[in-house]
Design an enzyme around this catalytic site. Sequence first.
Site, PDB file in Angstrom:
ATOM      1  N   CYS A   4       0.506  -1.084  -0.028  1.00  0.00           N
ATOM      2  CA  CYS A   4       0.072   0.104  -0.170  1.00  0.00           C
ATOM      3  C   CYS A   4       0.363   0.922   0.174  1.00  0.00           C
ATOM      4  O   CYS A   4       1.571   1.506   1.200  1.00  0.00           O
ATOM      5  CB  CYS A   4      -0.904   0.016   1.275  1.00  0.00           C
ATOM      6  SG  CYS A   4      -1.716   1.425   1.172  1.00  0.00           S
ATOM      7  N   CYS A  35      -0.717   4.195   2.497  1.00  0.00           N
ATOM      8  CA  CYS A  35      -0.920   4.520   3.264  1.00  0.00           C
ATOM      9  C   CYS A  35      -0.187   3.061   3.836  1.00  0.00           C
ATOM     10  O   CYS A  35       1.217   2.943   4.006  1.00  0.00           O
ATOM     11  CB  CYS A  35      -1.998   5.093   4.162  1.00  0.00           C
ATOM     12  SG  CYS A  35      -3.380   3.472   3.951  1.00  0.00           S
ATOM     13  N   SER A  36      -0.855   1.897   4.609  1.00  0.00           N
ATOM     14  CA  SER A  36      -0.098   1.265   4.515  1.00  0.00           C
ATOM     15  C   SER A  36      -1.585  -0.538   5.299  1.00  0.00           C
ATOM     16  O   SER A  36      -1.180  -0.768   6.233  1.00  0.00           O
ATOM     17  CB  SER A  36       0.317   0.536   6.571  1.00  0.00           C
ATOM     18  OG  SER A  36       1.897   1.822   6.473  1.00  0.00           O
ATOM     19  N   CYS A  37      -2.654  -0.021   4.220  1.00  0.00           N
ATOM     20  CA  CYS A  37      -3.351  -1.087   3.963  1.00  0.00           C
ATOM     21  C   CYS A  37      -3.030  -2.123   4.190  1.00  0.00           C
ATOM     22  O   CYS A  37      -2.327  -2.766   3.444  1.00  0.00           O
ATOM     23  CB  CYS A  37      -4.499  -0.649   2.700  1.00  0.00           C
ATOM     24  SG  CYS A  37      -5.065   1.000   2.635  1.00  0.00           S
TER      25      CYS A  37
END
Lengths: 216, 209
Positions: free
Chosen positions: A119, A122-124
Amino acid sequence: MSDGRHRHDAPASPYLENHRTAEESAELAERTARLEDYLVEKGLVARDALDRLVELYEQDIGPMNGARVVARAWTDPSYKLRLLDDATTAIRELGFGGMQGEHMVVVENTPTVHNVVVCSLCSCYPWPVLGLPPGWYKDFAYRSRLPIEPRAVLKEFGLELADDVEVRVWDSSAEIRYLVLPERPDGSGTMTEVDLAKLVSRDSMIGVARISVETE
Amino acid sequence: MNGVHDMGGMTCFGSVVAEDKEPVFHDDWEGRVFAMSIAASGRFGSIDGRRYALEIISPGQYLRSSYYERWLMRIEQLAEQKQATASDDGTVLSATDAERAAMAGRPATRKVGRLEPRFSVGDTVRTRLLQPAGHTRLPRYARGRVGKIARLHGTHVFPDTSAHRLGENPQPLYSVEFAAAELWGPGVNAKDKLYLDLWEDYLDEIGQI
């Protein structure tokens, strides 16, 4: 390895120091405590709800869930078909689902196709099947480089792919969450579903590792 | 906003460093910040608005901070702006409610809005060359690029409006396949692909531009 971290060839990030001093950590803990007091006082959260959430994601929700999905897909061809067709529903069959796994897609690795998930914005990450993401998945190096140079990044994880293998990068830009179905390793033909699940690593379900049967 | 969070394609951050036997939380405060963010998430607006709150952290601070430090800054800011609202009946999420909410999730699909997809699997599309002032999920590296519709995901909340309380504007979401060379030039393996999940308002038919 002496500092407990596995460092690769390229220089580490010049921007982010991973470690905080004791004073900095103490300050972060104080800020957090002040915020928690404020939110509790305002009636926005209850402390026992926070305790339960921490416990849930530390103990109950983690890559062992995804490993069960993978092992089932390896041993039950009709489950695998359902998983690749509608992953959210098939994963629910095993009792997993919820926040950050509302819309699941499973992508299958084969001898000619290798999938890997990131991701960049962001950091999905698919919490119900993999738990909360490891630090490196959230770090800038992985988020920025995986889209542009996946083969170089995979090499840093010790995974060198032949030129004729197609690399598919899945950049999680919406609410779809991806789980990689790794290849079942050679030599695992007689193993039970329970034993197979023990073989399946978190990294293999993100797509930065392959699975092999230990031959010691 | 063309922010520093949109880092896909940058190569200045060094190698990927994995930690052996990494704990879920490195410090107790990280767990509390995580849990507060989840427990109070409904009180701090949509997931899109909360992502935008991370994106407007000043670039220097964004780069110097760890993941949960940014989450901490976000709740501090939202609390300061008094954007948090207690529930109408004054109830607080109990431990059981919190667990149930986590296990239930909050789907982004909608049965209202634009339900008929304009594109079909196999269609060639070009992403719009957008420069939005606010939140977007179309990364800079994939703007103005040609790709192919790989999968239809149904009708999803549109983050670009949802983040700014301008309505959910639900519309078709697609998995779009790009050749790596279309995004990064000729220096990459010609076989390699990259997939993004993109909303219909990010896409044009080829020939329309």
